[in-house]
Enzyme design. Structure first.
Site, PDB file in Angstrom:
ATOM      1  N   LYS A 193       0.854  -1.198   0.000  1.00  0.00           N
ATOM      2  CA  LYS A 193       0.000   0.000   0.000  1.00  0.00           C
ATOM      3  C   LYS A 193       0.887   1.245   0.000  1.00  0.00           C
ATOM      4  O   LYS A 193       1.501   1.586   1.009  1.00  0.00           O
ATOM      5  CB  LYS A 193      -0.894   0.048   1.239  1.00  0.00           C
ATOM      6  CG  LYS A 193      -1.933   1.165   1.105  1.00  0.00           C
ATOM      7  CD  LYS A 193      -2.366   1.741   2.439  1.00  0.00           C
ATOM      8  CE  LYS A 193      -1.677   3.020   2.800  1.00  0.00           C
ATOM      9  NZ  LYS A 193      -1.835   4.149   1.900  1.00  0.00           N
ATOM     10  N   GLY A 246       6.821   5.840   8.138  1.00  0.00           N
ATOM     11  CA  GLY A 246       5.908   6.976   8.247  1.00  0.00           C
ATOM     12  C   GLY A 246       6.045   7.632   9.599  1.00  0.00           C
ATOM     13  O   GLY A 246       7.118   7.598  10.223  1.00  0.00           O
ATOM     14  N   SER A 247       4.953   8.214  10.060  1.00  0.00           N
ATOM     15  CA  SER A 247       5.006   8.990  11.300  1.00  0.00           C
ATOM     16  C   SER A 247       5.004   8.085  12.535  1.00  0.00           C
ATOM     17  O   SER A 247       4.555   6.936  12.479  1.00  0.00           O
ATOM     18  CB  SER A 247       3.785   9.904  11.363  1.00  0.00           C
ATOM     19  OG  SER A 247       2.610   9.116  11.414  1.00  0.00           O
ATOM     20  N   ASN A 248       5.488   8.635  13.645  1.00  0.00           N
ATOM     21  CA  ASN A 248       5.478   7.869  14.897  1.00  0.00           C
ATOM     22  C   ASN A 248       4.063   7.561  15.363  1.00  0.00           C
ATOM     23  O   ASN A 248       3.813   6.500  15.928  1.00  0.00           O
ATOM     24  CB  ASN A 248       6.225   8.632  15.993  1.00  0.00           C
ATOM     25  CG  ASN A 248       7.713   8.395  15.873  1.00  0.00           C
ATOM     26  OD1 ASN A 248       8.312   8.807  14.879  1.00  0.00           O
ATOM     27  ND2 ASN A 248       8.294   7.711  16.828  1.00  0.00           N
ATOM     28  N   GLY A 251       2.925   4.718  13.281  1.00  0.00           N
ATOM     29  CA  GLY A 251       3.788   3.569  13.601  1.00  0.00           C
ATOM     30  C   GLY A 251       3.375   2.913  14.911  1.00  0.00           C
ATOM     31  O   GLY A 251       3.411   1.682  15.048  1.00  0.00           O
ATOM     32  N   GLU A 268      10.149   2.376  10.513  1.00  0.00           N
ATOM     33  CA  GLU A 268      11.069   3.489  10.228  1.00  0.00           C
ATOM     34  C   GLU A 268      10.258   4.755  10.387  1.00  0.00           C
ATOM     35  O   GLU A 268       9.361   5.022   9.601  1.00  0.00           O
ATOM     36  CB  GLU A 268      11.608   3.413   8.792  1.00  0.00           C
ATOM     37  CG  GLU A 268      12.580   2.295   8.540  1.00  0.00           C
ATOM     38  CD  GLU A 268      13.876   2.439   9.307  1.00  0.00           C
ATOM     39  OE1 GLU A 268      14.132   3.522   9.866  1.00  0.00           O
ATOM     40  OE2 GLU A 268      14.616   1.453   9.379  1.00  0.00           O
ATOM     41  N   CYS A 302      13.202  11.895   5.948  1.00  0.00           N
ATOM     42  CA  CYS A 302      13.347  11.475   7.357  1.00  0.00           C
ATOM     43  C   CYS A 302      14.755  11.770   7.837  1.00  0.00           C
ATOM     44  O   CYS A 302      14.981  11.917   9.040  1.00  0.00           O
ATOM     45  CB  CYS A 302      12.949  10.022   7.557  1.00  0.00           C
ATOM     46  SG  CYS A 302      13.282   8.976   6.182  1.00  0.00           S
ATOM     47  N   GLU A 407       9.691  16.745  15.205  1.00  0.00           N
ATOM     48  CA  GLU A 407       9.893  16.661  13.753  1.00  0.00           C
ATOM     49  C   GLU A 407       8.907  17.601  13.054  1.00  0.00           C
ATOM     50  O   GLU A 407       7.705  17.552  13.312  1.00  0.00           O
ATOM     51  CB  GLU A 407       9.672  15.232  13.277  1.00  0.00           C
ATOM     52  CG  GLU A 407      10.013  15.065  11.807  1.00  0.00           C
ATOM     53  CD  GLU A 407       9.956  13.612  11.354  1.00  0.00           C
ATOM     54  OE1 GLU A 407       8.932  12.959  11.596  1.00  0.00           O
ATOM     55  OE2 GLU A 407      10.936  13.156  10.744  1.00  0.00           O
TER      56      GLU A 407
HETATM   57  P1  ADP Z   1       3.065  10.880   6.886  1.00  0.00           P
HETATM   58  O1  ADP Z   1       2.607  11.846   7.936  1.00  0.00           O
HETATM   59  O2  ADP Z   1       4.517  10.896   6.617  1.00  0.00           O
HETATM   60  O3  ADP Z   1       2.213  10.847   5.664  1.00  0.00           O
HETATM   61  P2  ADP Z   1       1.721   8.576   7.914  1.00  0.00           P
HETATM   62  O4  ADP Z   1       2.208   7.760   9.047  1.00  0.00           O
HETATM   63  O5  ADP Z   1       0.445   9.298   8.069  1.00  0.00           O
HETATM   64  O6  ADP Z   1       2.943   9.486   7.578  1.00  0.00           O
HETATM   65  O7  ADP Z   1       1.579   7.696   6.610  1.00  0.00           O
HETATM   66  C1  ADP Z   1       2.535   6.739   6.190  1.00  0.00           C
HETATM   67  C2  ADP Z   1       1.799   5.588   5.533  1.00  0.00           C
HETATM   68  O8  ADP Z   1       0.987   4.965   6.526  1.00  0.00           O
HETATM   69  C3  ADP Z   1       0.854   6.005   4.415  1.00  0.00           C
HETATM   70  O9  ADP Z   1       0.880   5.027   3.387  1.00  0.00           O
HETATM   71  C4  ADP Z   1      -0.493   6.022   5.098  1.00  0.00           C
HETATM   72  O10 ADP Z   1      -1.587   5.825   4.228  1.00  0.00           O
HETATM   73  C5  ADP Z   1      -0.363   4.846   6.046  1.00  0.00           C
HETATM   74  N1  ADP Z   1      -1.286   4.877   7.194  1.00  0.00           N
HETATM   75  C6  ADP Z   1      -1.937   5.939   7.714  1.00  0.00           C
HETATM   76  N2  ADP Z   1      -2.706   5.551   8.756  1.00  0.00           N
HETATM   77  C7  ADP Z   1      -2.539   4.212   8.905  1.00  0.00           C
HETATM   78  C8  ADP Z   1      -3.052   3.217   9.813  1.00  0.00           C
HETATM   79  N3  ADP Z   1      -3.894   3.530  10.776  1.00  0.00           N
HETATM   80  N4  ADP Z   1      -2.627   1.946   9.668  1.00  0.00           N
HETATM   81  C9  ADP Z   1      -1.742   1.606   8.712  1.00  0.00           C
HETATM   82  N5  ADP Z   1      -1.232   2.490   7.812  1.00  0.00           N
HETATM   83  C10 ADP Z   1      -1.624   3.780   7.901  1.00  0.00           C
END
Ligand code: ADP
Length: 517
Positions: A193, A246-248, A251, A268, A302, A407
Site C-alpha cells: 500500500k 511513516g510517522s510515529n 507507527g 522506520e 526522514c 519533527e
Molecule cells: P506521513 O505523515 O509521513 O504521511 P503517515 O504515518 O500518516 O505518515 O503515513 C505513512 C503511511 O501509513 C501512508 O501510506 C499512510 O496511508 C499509512 N497509514 C496511515 N494511517 C494508517 C493506519 N492507521 N494503519 C496503517 N497504515 C496507515
C-alpha cells in the site's frame, strides 16, 4: 489529500475519463478497480489545479483478495531458487535504468521534488535492484560444528511468507524497492500500500516487475486510505510481517496491532537530525552540507537536517553566510531546471509547518529567514497554485524548545549554539529520535568520538545528514525505529527467519546436553 468519490471506471488498465487517467490496483496478476468502485485523486503539489489521475479507494475486501493471492503465489515462489529470483530484480533494475527519466518526471509531478532528486530516487531503486540480484547468490547461512559425533549442524534463512508494505510519499520509488526487492529475493510475497500522495510511482514499479517476469500474485498493489487499507493489511491474519515507514503516531498503531497479532514488524519513523559544525571545520563545506541537508527535498526527508549545532566561535559567521546562500534558493516546479526547492507535499503538511513557525516565534526563537507561505512567480509557475513555503531559519533556539525537539518535516532549520564537542553531542542526543547525524571537523579524534557517541543509526563525518547508500544498513535508534534496518545485507534479517537443521548420521540416539555431560 481528501479522496474524491466518483463513479466506477469500466475498462481495464489505464482509462481516460474526461482526459484524466484512471489507474487501478494490481491483485493476483490483474489490474482491477476497488471492490466498491470508489476512487481518489492524485494532484500535483506544485500546481494543485493539475489532476494527474484517479486511483482506487480500496476496501478491506480488496486487501483480503490481495493477501490470499500473495499466499497462493508464495507456495511456489519460495521454491524458486534465490539466484533465479535475483535475476528478476536485475531485469527490473535494467528496466528502471531504461525508464529512469520518465519515472523521475512522473515522481516530480506527483510529489514535487526537483528532477535531479527524483532521478536520484529512481537510481536508489536501480542500485537496490542490482544489489539484491547479487544477494540472491549469497544470503549466507551459518554452519557450526555439532557438539556430538557424526552429526552436522546447518542454519539457513527461510522466507517469512506474505509481507505487508506500507510506505510514505517522500521516496516513492526508493523506499518500496528497499523492501520489495530484498523481500522478494528472500522468497516472500507482498501486499503493498503506497502513500495516497504518490500512487502513480507505485503503479510504475508494478509495471516494471511485471515486465521483468515476476509471477502473478507475488506483488499485489492496493491503493487507498491508511486507516482502511493500511489497517486491513496490518490486521490481516495471512500477512505475517509488516514493514512500515511513516510517522510515529501511525507507527505506534501499526506496532500495537502487530504486537497483539504476533507479527514481525519493521518501523522506520521520525527524526530530528542535527548537523554539528565545530570551530575547526571547513565552513564552505559545512554550508554546502546544511543547505542540501535542510532544504533538499524541501526538508521532507526522514534524514533531513532540522537542527544545526554551531560552535560559538563560528556561530555568527556561519549564520551570515548561510542566510546569504539560503535566501538565494529558487522555489518552483521541480520540472524546471532552475528550481532548487520544490513544494510541500500537501496543504495539511504546509499548515503544520506554519504552525511550527508560530510555535518557534512564541517560544522566543528568532526567525531570521523565511517563515511564510511563498508567493509570486517562478518561471511559468504561480507559486500560489502550489503548496510552497519559504526556506526558514530560526536562531537562538535552545534544546528545550519544541522546534528543537519535534519533527517538522519541512524547510525549517533550528540553529543552536554550543561551546564544546561534549555539549554538541549532548544537544544532539537530547531528542527522542535517532536517525541521522553529522559532524564537520578537521580533527580525527573529535570525529571518532562523535561517530561513537552520537545517538543515531547513521553518522556522517564532513558530509550532510542525507545520502544513504543502498548497500548500507539504514535505520535509526531510540524512537525512530524498533531495531530493524533496511538497506544492504541487514534488511535480509527482517525478511527472513533462521532455520536450524541437525543431521544425525551416527545411526543411534544421541542426546545433546546429556551424552557429553
Ligand atoms: P506521513 O505523515 O509521513 O504521511 P503517515 O504515518 O500518516 O505518515 O503515513 C505513512 C503511511 O501509513 C501512508 O501510506 C499512510 O496511508 C499509512 N497509514 C496511515 N494511517 C494508517 C493506519 N492507521 N494503519 C496503517 N497504515 C496507515
Amino acid at each position: 489529500m481528501a479522496p474524491g468519490i466518483y463513479s466506477r471506471c469500466h475498462t481495464n488498465i489505464l482509462i481516460l475519463k474526461m482526459n484524466t487517467p484512471c489507474f487501478q490496483n494490481f491483485i493476483d496478476g490483474q489490474w482491477c478497480d476497488s471492490s466498491d468502485g470508489k476512487i481518489f485523486e492524485n494532484r500535483n503539489p506544485a500546481n494543485w489545479n493539475e489532476l494527474l489521475g484517479t486511483f482506487p479507494l480500496s476496501t478491506k475486501e480488496d486487501v483480503n483478495r490481495a493477501a490470499n493471492a500473495a499466499l497462493e503465489a508464495f507456495r511456489d515462489w519460495r521454491l524458486v531458487p534465490a539466484p533465479e529470483r535475483g535475476d528478476i530484480m536485475r531485469r527490473a533494475g535494467e528496466i528502471m535504468l531504461r525508464r529512469k527519466n520518465e519515472i523521475a518526471e512522473i515522481m516530480t509531478r506527483e510529489m514535487g521534488k526537483p528532477l535531479t532528486e527524483t532521478k536520484g530516487d529512481v537510481q536508489e531503486g536501480i542500485d537496490t535492484a542490482f544489489y539484491c540480484a547479487t544477494e540472491g547468490r549469497r544470503m549466507f547461512g551459518i554452519n557450526t560444528p555439532s557438539e556430538l559425533r557424526n552429526k552436522l549442524n546447518l542454519s539457513f534463512r527461510v522466507p517469512i511468507g506474505v509481507c505487508g508494505l506500507i510506505t510514505p510519499w517522500n521516496f516513492p520509488m526508493a523506499i518500496p524497492t528497499w523492501n520489495i526487492f530484498p523481500g522478494l529475493v528472500a522468497g516472500n510475497t507482498f501486499v503493498f500500500k503506497p502513500a495516497e500522495d504518490t500512487p502513480w510511482t507505485a503503479n510504475v514499479l508494478v509495471e516494471i516487475l511485471i515486465e521483468a517476469g515476476l509471477p502473478k500474485g507475488c506483488l499485489n498493489l492496493v491503493h487507498g486510505a491508511g486507516d482502511v487499507v493500511g489497517t486491513a493489511i496490518t490486521e490481516h491474519p495471512l500477512i505475517r510481517a509488516i514493514s512500515f515507514t511513516g510517522s510515529n503516531a501511525t507507527g505506534a498503531i501499526v506496532a500495537q496491532s502487530c504486537g497483539i497479532l504476533t507479527k514481525h514488524v519493521c518501523l522506520e519513523m521520525g527524526g530530528k537530525n542535527a548537523q554539528i559544525v565545530m570551530e575547526d571545520a571547513d565552513l564552505d563545506l559545512a554550508i554546502e552540507g546544511v543547505l542540501w541537508g535542510a532544504f533538499g527535498t524541501t526538508g521532507q526527508r526522514c534524514t533531513a537536517t532540522s537542527r544545526l549545532i554551531l560552535h560559538e566561535k563560528i556561530h555568527d559567521e556561519m549564520i551570515a553566510r548561510l542566510v546569504e546562500r539560503a535566501s538565494k534558493l529558487r522555489l518552483g516546479n521541480g520540472l524546471d531546471a532552475t528550481t532548487d526547492v520544490g513544494p510541500i507535499i500537501n496543504e495539511k503538511q504546509r499548515k503544520n509547518i506554519e504552525r511550527y513557525v508560530k510555535i518557534g516565534k512564541e517560544e522566543g526563537a528568532k526567525c531570521i529567514l523565511g517563515g511564510k507561505i511563498a508567493e509570486g512567480r517562478a518561471g511559468s509557475t504561480d507559486l500560489r497554485d502550489g503548496w510552497f513555503f519559504q526556506p526558514t531559519i530560526f536562531t537562538g533556539v535552545t534544546p528545550q524548545m519544541r522546534i528543537a525537539k519535534e519533527e517538522i518535516f519541512g524547510p525549517v532549520l533550528s540553529v543552536l549554539a554550543c561551546r564544546s564537542l561534549e555539549e554538541a553531542i549532548e544537544i544532539n542526543n537530547s531528542v527522542i529520535y535517532g536517525l541521522s547525524s553529522s559532524i564537520y571537523t578537521q580533527d580525527i579524534n573529535r570525529a571518532m568520538i562523535a561517530a561513537r557517541d552520537l545517538e543515531a543509526g547513521i553518522t556522517y563525518i564532513n558530509a550532510a545528514t542525507i545520502g544513504a547508500e543502498a548497500h548500507m544498513p539504514f535505520g535509526g535508534v531510540k524512537a525512530t525505529g524498533n531495531g530493524h534496518r533496511e538497506g544492504g545485507w541487514a534488511v535480509f534479517d527482517f525478511y527472513t527467519e533462521w532455520k536450524s537443521v541437525y543431521i544425525d548420521y551416527s545411526g543411534k540416539l544421541q542426546r545433546a546436553q546429556i551424552d557429553n555431560a
